[in-house]
Design an enzyme around this catalytic site. Sequence first.
Site, PDB file in Angstrom:
ATOM      1  N   HIS A 198     -10.494  -1.558  -5.173  1.00 48.10           N
ATOM      2  CA  HIS A 198     -10.194  -0.847  -3.925  1.00 48.10           C
ATOM      3  C   HIS A 198     -10.874   0.515  -3.847  1.00 48.10           C
ATOM      4  O   HIS A 198     -10.495   1.346  -3.029  1.00 48.10           O
ATOM      5  CB  HIS A 198      -8.684  -0.682  -3.734  1.00 48.10           C
ATOM      6  CG  HIS A 198      -7.922  -1.962  -3.814  1.00 48.10           C
ATOM      7  ND1 HIS A 198      -8.072  -2.989  -2.899  1.00 48.10           N
ATOM      8  CD2 HIS A 198      -7.012  -2.417  -4.722  1.00 48.10           C
ATOM      9  CE1 HIS A 198      -7.283  -3.997  -3.226  1.00 48.10           C
ATOM     10  NE2 HIS A 198      -6.634  -3.679  -4.325  1.00 48.10           N
TER      11      HIS A 198
ATOM     12  N   ARG B  53     -10.581  14.727   6.264  1.00 48.05           N
ATOM     13  CA  ARG B  53     -11.437  15.569   5.417  1.00 48.05           C
ATOM     14  C   ARG B  53     -12.839  14.997   5.431  1.00 48.05           C
ATOM     15  O   ARG B  53     -13.103  13.963   6.050  1.00 48.05           O
ATOM     16  CB  ARG B  53     -10.917  15.572   3.971  1.00 48.05           C
ATOM     17  CG  ARG B  53     -10.761  14.154   3.398  1.00 48.05           C
ATOM     18  CD  ARG B  53     -10.468  14.142   1.931  1.00 48.05           C
ATOM     19  NE  ARG B  53     -10.065  12.842   1.444  1.00 48.05           N
ATOM     20  CZ  ARG B  53     -10.882  11.822   1.179  1.00 48.05           C
ATOM     21  NH1 ARG B  53     -12.182  11.961   1.386  1.00 48.05           N
ATOM     22  NH2 ARG B  53     -10.420  10.686   0.708  1.00 48.05           N
TER      23      ARG B  53
ATOM     24  N   LYS C 271       0.837  -1.204   0.000  1.00 49.54           N
ATOM     25  CA  LYS C 271       0.000   0.000   0.000  1.00 49.54           C
ATOM     26  C   LYS C 271       0.867   1.248   0.000  1.00 49.54           C
ATOM     27  O   LYS C 271       1.874   1.311   0.721  1.00 49.54           O
ATOM     28  CB  LYS C 271      -0.903   0.025   1.242  1.00 49.54           C
ATOM     29  CG  LYS C 271      -1.862  -1.132   1.330  1.00 49.54           C
ATOM     30  CD  LYS C 271      -2.584  -1.185   2.661  1.00 49.54           C
ATOM     31  CE  LYS C 271      -3.542  -0.047   2.841  1.00 49.54           C
ATOM     32  NZ  LYS C 271      -4.326  -0.196   4.098  1.00 49.54           N
TER      33      LYS C 271
ATOM     34  N   GLU D 115     -10.776   4.837   9.454  1.00 48.83           N
ATOM     35  CA  GLU D 115     -11.108   3.644   8.678  1.00 48.83           C
ATOM     36  C   GLU D 115     -10.522   2.401   9.343  1.00 48.83           C
ATOM     37  O   GLU D 115      -9.339   2.371   9.696  1.00 48.83           O
ATOM     38  CB  GLU D 115     -10.578   3.784   7.255  1.00 48.83           C
ATOM     39  CG  GLU D 115     -11.178   4.973   6.505  1.00 48.83           C
ATOM     40  CD  GLU D 115     -10.946   4.916   5.012  1.00 48.83           C
ATOM     41  OE1 GLU D 115     -10.248   3.990   4.553  1.00 48.83           O
ATOM     42  OE2 GLU D 115     -11.469   5.788   4.311  1.00 48.83           O
TER      43      GLU D 115
ATOM     44  N   GLY E 221      -7.337   3.285  -3.216  1.00 51.21           N
ATOM     45  CA  GLY E 221      -6.862   2.119  -3.942  1.00 51.21           C
ATOM     46  C   GLY E 221      -5.674   2.377  -4.834  1.00 51.21           C
ATOM     47  O   GLY E 221      -5.118   1.451  -5.433  1.00 51.21           O
TER      48      GLY E 221
END
Length: 660
Positions: free
Chosen positions: A235, A297, A158, A275, A165
């Site tokens: 993603h 944000r 990542k 998340e 994604g």
Amino acid sequence: MFAKILIANRGEIACRVIRTARKMGVRTVAVYSDADAKSLHVEMADEAVHIGASPVGESYLRGDKIIAAALATGAQAIHPGYGFLSENPDFVDQVVAAGLIFIGPSAASIRAMGLKDAAKRLMEKAGVPVVPGYHGEAQEIVLLASKAREIGYPVLIKARAGGGGKGMRRVEHPDEFSEALSSARREAKAAFGDDRVLVEKYVDKPRHIEVQVFGDNFGNAVHLYERDCSAQRRHQKVIEEAPAPGMTEALRKAMTEAAVKAAKAINYSGAGTIEFIVDASQGLKADRFWFMEMNTRLQVEHPVTEMVTGTDLVEWQLRVASGEKLPKMQSEIALAGHAFEARIYAEDAAKGFLPATGTLHHLKFPDATPEGATMRIETGVRAGDAISPYYDPMIAKLVFHAKDRQAALDALGSALSRTEIAGSTVNTAFLAALAADPDFAAGDVDTSLIARHQTALTEIAPPTGETIAAAAVAASGAGAAPPSNDPWSSIAGYAHFHSVARRTRLKFGEDDIAAKVSVRPDGRFQVALDKPYDDTNSHDFRAAPRLACWPGHITVFEGAVGYTFAVPDPLARADDAAAGAGSLRAPMPGLVKLARAAIGDAVIKGQPLLILEAMKMEHTIAAPHDGVIAEIATEGAQVTDGTVLVRFVEDQNASTAAVS
């Protein structure tokens, strides 16, 4: 409260912010590029300032131009929307240095969460659970590959900066690691200007559940419950909902407490999202969730949270940024009902969700909702607007709220079946199929659901004979409204004692269709096709279907599917068939990022030839057959849809690009 704000964004989020600002009596300033000169957000704002050419690097990413526009128009604050400069701490510093207010978190908070590896180390110190993995500074390939082996395959590579994604690759086997790492780094560099990565354990049956948090400048922080964003392709989120299906009180308590703890750890102010990745392989449990990242944000999917909590998060942003305390404390925020949001994109789901462009010649959303449901349509486009290759191809978000999940899902499915868009390939049929998928409908969703069911979700049945006949009627002009009130004019194509047949031609994909259309005295249409569809050549009907006629085309809508037929111009010269023979064309507009072959190379079917970057995602263009390359596009070339990328010495087996 501010008297005037500037919105440093475009499209539907700019329109969304303008609506709330107008409700609060706050004047707005829009900024726009060449491509957006006549866009909806420019029309809606009180003032608008041109900031540059269409590419984002020359307009929406030019912080200096945006700040200059704010100062010139007397705006007191800048709302960044999402994307572009919304999570750029250097821009925040520049805004503050100019004597303006940034409607969002501090630069320090953004920096603390801006890099995934550093953020995870910070969360570990704060007592927030994080995914097992390597989050260190060293980036040598040998070290990263070694860490991947230690973690155990499959792993995720990542990008440590950004999200959506981009710069993310799942790796199943050590032999695939090097190639996946190179691709992830290139994509991360293009999207975020940072090619550093982290490596994490891939979680079996992962659910993507996030918690909306909000803080003020007085040390207060609250959560507004969770959203489930597990329905993703490549993603990227497709359908989001709140609350998460199957959520237990124990997990909700653990997740929301962890989210607030994370926000307070960085003295967060404004709207943010924590998340989490959740292992749903054995159901939702309070000890099987881990922090992934924080989006500092407003999120694209914020409307579902607003619907189930009865809040306006943009209003909260403006109030907190202007110096007020949070409008509500935790005990005052309650969940009510269920909400879904579906993102309508200009993209070809059947071709791996390739982004599309085009002019929206026809755009019609539902004007009514089922009893008990509430609908919200968030869009930044109108009929006649163009979807350009410069920006995200989102057309609209359909948002529905009802008393429970099934009622909200039914309302969403009904709306998708009544949405009509013509002029660009869109994903409404895919969204409708996903909403009707038995696993999704049951709430049994994880981030791999779409990939597992992709063929079924993206497969569209060919048009029926009735659909083709309806297109033929429209192409012939027999179905047009009469030019006068004369009763003889109301029967199109009528002559004394018999009806005059009209001949027309259509093209659907590679299928050429000839039709003869007659109108009977009772007003019914009779269509004879040149070959049988649905076991018959003849079709007889009265009702005019849902359709849109646009230059050279007719789109017939059947539920959520739009069947588009080309209407050949009999006066136009035939295309030079040889021009495309033995060639490989661009399946979408984009930038040739990398060439993996050269003139004179002998290549085999499936061999990667080019890397095409579109919407900041990489797409591999592979050889459709064996051959020798006669011409190939150069690295750095900007191409449009249909541009010839590769020509082969041999001209047989001409094919379009294979994209992965």
